[in-house]
Every structure is written in structure tokens, then in C-alpha cells.
Design an enzyme around this catalytic site. Structure first.
Site, mmCIF file in Angstrom:
data_model
loop_
_atom_site.group_PDB
_atom_site.id
_atom_site.type_symbol
_atom_site.label_atom_id
_atom_site.label_comp_id
_atom_site.label_asym_id
_atom_site.label_seq_id
_atom_site.Cartn_x
_atom_site.Cartn_y
_atom_site.Cartn_z
ATOM 1 N N VAL A 150 -30.347 36.154 25.032
ATOM 2 C CA VAL A 150 -30.098 35.542 26.247
ATOM 3 C C VAL A 150 -30.640 35.148 26.765
ATOM 4 O O VAL A 150 -31.348 35.865 27.645
ATOM 5 C CB VAL A 150 -28.518 36.446 26.822
ATOM 6 C CG1 VAL A 150 -28.165 34.922 27.703
ATOM 7 C CG2 VAL A 150 -27.485 36.668 25.967
ATOM 8 N N HIS B 173 -39.930 28.189 32.641
ATOM 9 C CA HIS B 173 -40.561 29.524 32.091
ATOM 10 C C HIS B 173 -38.624 29.336 31.173
ATOM 11 O O HIS B 173 -39.427 29.457 29.962
ATOM 12 C CB HIS B 173 -39.635 31.242 33.539
ATOM 13 C CG HIS B 173 -40.258 31.612 32.210
ATOM 14 N ND1 HIS B 173 -38.734 32.831 32.067
ATOM 15 C CD2 HIS B 173 -41.121 32.439 30.960
ATOM 16 C CE1 HIS B 173 -38.779 33.938 31.393
ATOM 17 N NE2 HIS B 173 -40.194 33.628 31.399
#
Length: 163
Positions: free
Chosen positions: A87, A95
Site C-alpha cells: 500500500v 516519493h
């Protein structure tokens, strides 16, 4: 909301002899746990024996491609299909984009290198609420658990297209 799920399974599959690997990241553990349970629920409902579902972990989603590769090559070469589960939730930096793209590309390419089906079990969500909904655990139960779709896809891909 446009998320509909996998849809109707295209055939009746005898998954009683399948061996399935699940490798999951440890980040966002509440969401991951629900997705893993959803995958197991669907796998067993389609005939996969619980003793033939092998679960391993890795630190995060970025590590999923390498962990999946080594899972097949070293730890459990007998498995027919692997579901890497992770996830990623967007934060305030780039990022998210870098990791999402790198992991997606690596998992896709890994299927062709290993000649084994690998199910794309990576949620890439803009908010935690989206991730909770896609794991079927948001307060309003607004969506189904995507882990169930991944379990069904694993059975179909292994039996229809696997070795």
C-alpha cells in the site's frame, strides 16, 4: 466512484492443487492485513487449500519485486503464482510517484523473467481514506476488498496461463 472490481469469473476453476504465495509489505499494516485476509478468503472459496497458501513479509512496497523474485527462486519455487501486496499513500513529496512507478514496472517485468504469473497487489492511493475503502475497511464500507479480486486473479492466471 468508478471502481467496480474484477467482475464475474470467466470459468469454474479447480484450484485444489494450486500453491499460492502472498508476500506483503509491513507498512500500513491495518490495510495490508485486510487485503491479505481478502485474498485468502477468495483463494479458499475457489478451492485453494489453506496449507497451500504461503505467506511471507518484506519491509515495504519498494522491496516487493525483489522479495517476490527470491520467493520464487529460493524460498518456494513450487508455488504457481504470487500475490505481492503493498500500500502506497501519497504524501507531500515525489516519493510516492517514484516508488509507485518503480514497483509497478518491476513487478510487470518480473513475470516475463520468471515465466510465472504475478498478481499486481499494490494499492496506490492519494489518501488513507482511499486505501481503507479499497481494503473494505472504511467506516462507511463504501467499496469491496481488493484483496479478494487479487485472489481470484491468482487462481485464473495460474490455471489458465501458468506452467
Amino acid at each position: 466512484m468508478a471502481v467496480k472490481g474484477l467482475g464475474k469469473i470467466d470459468a469454474e476453476y479447480d484450484a485444489s492443487n494450486l500453491k499460492v504465495g502472498i508476500i506483503h509489505a509491513r507498512w500500513n499494516d491495518e490495510i495490508i492485513a485486510a487485503l491479505v485476509q481478502g485474498a485468502i478468503k477468495r483463494l479458499t472459496s475457489m478451492g485453494v487449500k489453506e496449507e497451500n497458501i504461503i505467506i511471507e513479509t518484506c519491509p515495504g512496497s519498494f522491496e516487493l519485486p525483489y522479495a517476490t523474485k527470491r520467493f520464487f527462486e529460493k524460498l518456494h519455487p513450487e508455488v504457481n503464482v504470487v500475490i505481492p501486496i503493498g500500500v502506497l499513500i501519497k504524501g507531500s513529496t515525489k516519493h510516492f510517484e517514484y516508488i509507485s512507478s518503480a514497483v509497478t514496472q518491476a513487478i510487470m517485468e518480473l513475470q516475463f523473467k520468471l515465466h510465472k504469473p504475478i498478481i499486481f497487489g499494490l494499492l496506490t492511493c492519494l489518501t488513507e481514506e482511499q486505501a481503507l475503502a479499497r481494503a473494505g475497511i472504511d467506516e462507511g464500507k463504501t467499496m469491496h476488498n481488493h484483496g479478494e479480486d487479487w485472489g481470484a486473479a491468482a487462481v485464473e492466471m495460474a490455471l489458465k496461463y501458468g506452467n
